[in-house]
Write a protein that holds these residues in place. Structure first.
Motif, PDB file in Angstrom:
ATOM      1  N   ILE A   1       2.485   1.367   0.755  1.00  0.00           N
ATOM      2  CA  ILE A   1       3.162   1.202  -0.541  1.00  0.00           C
ATOM      3  C   ILE A   1       2.743  -0.113  -1.196  1.00  0.00           C
ATOM      4  O   ILE A   1       2.407  -0.157  -2.385  1.00  0.00           O
ATOM      5  CB  ILE A   1       4.693   1.267  -0.374  1.00  0.00           C
ATOM      6  CG1 ILE A   1       5.106   2.683   0.017  1.00  0.00           C
ATOM      7  CG2 ILE A   1       5.412   0.809  -1.637  1.00  0.00           C
ATOM      8  CD1 ILE A   1       6.535   2.805   0.511  1.00  0.00           C
ATOM      9  N   GLU A   2       2.738  -1.183  -0.415  1.00  0.00           N
ATOM     10  CA  GLU A   2       2.347  -2.490  -0.943  1.00  0.00           C
ATOM     11  C   GLU A   2       0.882  -2.508  -1.378  1.00  0.00           C
ATOM     12  O   GLU A   2       0.537  -3.095  -2.411  1.00  0.00           O
ATOM     13  CB  GLU A   2       2.600  -3.583   0.102  1.00  0.00           C
ATOM     14  CG  GLU A   2       4.058  -3.803   0.422  1.00  0.00           C
ATOM     15  CD  GLU A   2       4.835  -4.421  -0.719  1.00  0.00           C
ATOM     16  OE1 GLU A   2       4.267  -5.242  -1.464  1.00  0.00           O
ATOM     17  OE2 GLU A   2       6.016  -4.074  -0.882  1.00  0.00           O
TER      18      GLU A   2
ATOM     19  N   GLU B   1      -0.880   0.071  -2.418  1.00  0.00           N
ATOM     20  CA  GLU B   1      -1.014   0.867  -3.642  1.00  0.00           C
ATOM     21  C   GLU B   1      -0.596   0.055  -4.861  1.00  0.00           C
ATOM     22  O   GLU B   1      -1.225   0.142  -5.919  1.00  0.00           O
ATOM     23  CB  GLU B   1      -0.191   2.149  -3.539  1.00  0.00           C
ATOM     24  CG  GLU B   1      -0.256   3.033  -4.763  1.00  0.00           C
ATOM     25  CD  GLU B   1      -1.662   3.521  -5.131  1.00  0.00           C
ATOM     26  OE1 GLU B   1      -1.857   3.873  -6.312  1.00  0.00           O
ATOM     27  OE2 GLU B   1      -2.571   3.551  -4.277  1.00  0.00           O
ATOM     28  N   GLU B   2       0.445  -0.764  -4.710  1.00  0.00           N
ATOM     29  CA  GLU B   2       0.885  -1.602  -5.826  1.00  0.00           C
ATOM     30  C   GLU B   2      -0.119  -2.716  -6.113  1.00  0.00           C
ATOM     31  O   GLU B   2      -0.364  -3.059  -7.271  1.00  0.00           O
ATOM     32  CB  GLU B   2       2.261  -2.199  -5.523  1.00  0.00           C
ATOM     33  CG  GLU B   2       3.364  -1.158  -5.532  1.00  0.00           C
ATOM     34  CD  GLU B   2       4.720  -1.730  -5.164  1.00  0.00           C
ATOM     35  OE1 GLU B   2       4.857  -2.964  -5.030  1.00  0.00           O
ATOM     36  OE2 GLU B   2       5.659  -0.931  -5.014  1.00  0.00           O
TER      37      GLU B   2
ATOM     38  N   PRO C   1      -4.313  -0.631  -7.108  1.00  0.00           N
ATOM     39  CA  PRO C   1      -4.183   0.750  -7.586  1.00  0.00           C
ATOM     40  C   PRO C   1      -5.508   1.433  -7.938  1.00  0.00           C
ATOM     41  O   PRO C   1      -5.550   2.656  -8.044  1.00  0.00           O
ATOM     42  CB  PRO C   1      -3.299   0.616  -8.829  1.00  0.00           C
ATOM     43  CG  PRO C   1      -3.524  -0.781  -9.303  1.00  0.00           C
ATOM     44  CD  PRO C   1      -3.765  -1.596  -8.055  1.00  0.00           C
TER      45      PRO C   1
ATOM     46  N   TRP D   1      -1.834   5.462   2.911  1.00  0.00           N
ATOM     47  CA  TRP D   1      -2.169   5.049   1.546  1.00  0.00           C
ATOM     48  C   TRP D   1      -2.645   6.257   0.743  1.00  0.00           C
ATOM     49  O   TRP D   1      -2.247   6.441  -0.411  1.00  0.00           O
ATOM     50  CB  TRP D   1      -3.219   3.962   1.596  1.00  0.00           C
ATOM     51  CG  TRP D   1      -3.466   3.227   0.304  1.00  0.00           C
ATOM     52  CD1 TRP D   1      -2.887   3.476  -0.914  1.00  0.00           C
ATOM     53  CD2 TRP D   1      -4.338   2.139   0.099  1.00  0.00           C
ATOM     54  NE1 TRP D   1      -3.376   2.602  -1.856  1.00  0.00           N
ATOM     55  CE2 TRP D   1      -4.267   1.763  -1.260  1.00  0.00           C
ATOM     56  CE3 TRP D   1      -5.201   1.421   0.928  1.00  0.00           C
ATOM     57  CZ2 TRP D   1      -5.008   0.709  -1.792  1.00  0.00           C
ATOM     58  CZ3 TRP D   1      -5.932   0.375   0.388  1.00  0.00           C
ATOM     59  CH2 TRP D   1      -5.832   0.027  -0.947  1.00  0.00           C
TER      60      TRP D   1
ATOM     61  N   GLU E   1       0.386   8.183  -0.061  1.00  0.00           N
ATOM     62  CA  GLU E   1       1.181   7.477  -1.072  1.00  0.00           C
ATOM     63  C   GLU E   1       0.616   7.726  -2.468  1.00  0.00           C
ATOM     64  O   GLU E   1       1.362   7.895  -3.421  1.00  0.00           O
ATOM     65  CB  GLU E   1       1.188   5.976  -0.759  1.00  0.00           C
ATOM     66  CG  GLU E   1       1.906   5.129  -1.757  1.00  0.00           C
ATOM     67  CD  GLU E   1       3.401   5.387  -1.827  1.00  0.00           C
ATOM     68  OE1 GLU E   1       3.974   5.161  -2.893  1.00  0.00           O
ATOM     69  OE2 GLU E   1       3.987   5.832  -0.818  1.00  0.00           O
ATOM     70  N   ARG E   2      -0.672   7.787  -2.568  1.00  0.00           N
ATOM     71  CA  ARG E   2      -1.319   7.978  -3.861  1.00  0.00           C
ATOM     72  C   ARG E   2      -1.175   9.405  -4.353  1.00  0.00           C
ATOM     73  O   ARG E   2      -1.188   9.649  -5.556  1.00  0.00           O
ATOM     74  CB  ARG E   2      -2.785   7.586  -3.780  1.00  0.00           C
ATOM     75  CG  ARG E   2      -3.448   7.624  -5.137  1.00  0.00           C
ATOM     76  CD  ARG E   2      -4.750   6.946  -5.178  1.00  0.00           C
ATOM     77  NE  ARG E   2      -4.591   5.500  -5.128  1.00  0.00           N
ATOM     78  CZ  ARG E   2      -5.603   4.659  -5.124  1.00  0.00           C
ATOM     79  NH1 ARG E   2      -6.823   5.106  -5.160  1.00  0.00           N
ATOM     80  NH2 ARG E   2      -5.392   3.357  -5.088  1.00  0.00           N
TER      81      ARG E   2
END
Length: 64
Positions: free
Chosen positions: A11-12, A14-15, A18, A59, A62-63
């Motif tokens: 999550i981190e 991806e932020e 991006p 990841w 998550e995307r």
């Protein structure tokens, strides 16, 4: 965060990154990016290919 916090790391990442091609990334880059995350506090030498693969898979998920 520690190396075992795979989903939180994903999550981190991806932020923070991006626009990175998550499928074709180098594990050396992934390792460096994880270490640079705010709140990451684990021994850099505790990672291995299996952990980095798990982070990459999380990841990608998550995307999606």
């Amino acid at each position: 965060m520690r190396w075992t916090d795979v989903n939180d790391i994903a999550i981190e990442l991806e932020e923070a990154y991006p626009h990175v091609d998550v499928v074709n990334l180098r594990f050396t880059d992934l390792h460096k990016w994880v270490l640079a995350l705010p709140g990451f506090a684990d021994d850099p030498n505790r990672s291995n290919e299996k952990i980095l693969e798990a982070i990459q898979a999380a990841w990608i998920e998550e995307r999606a």
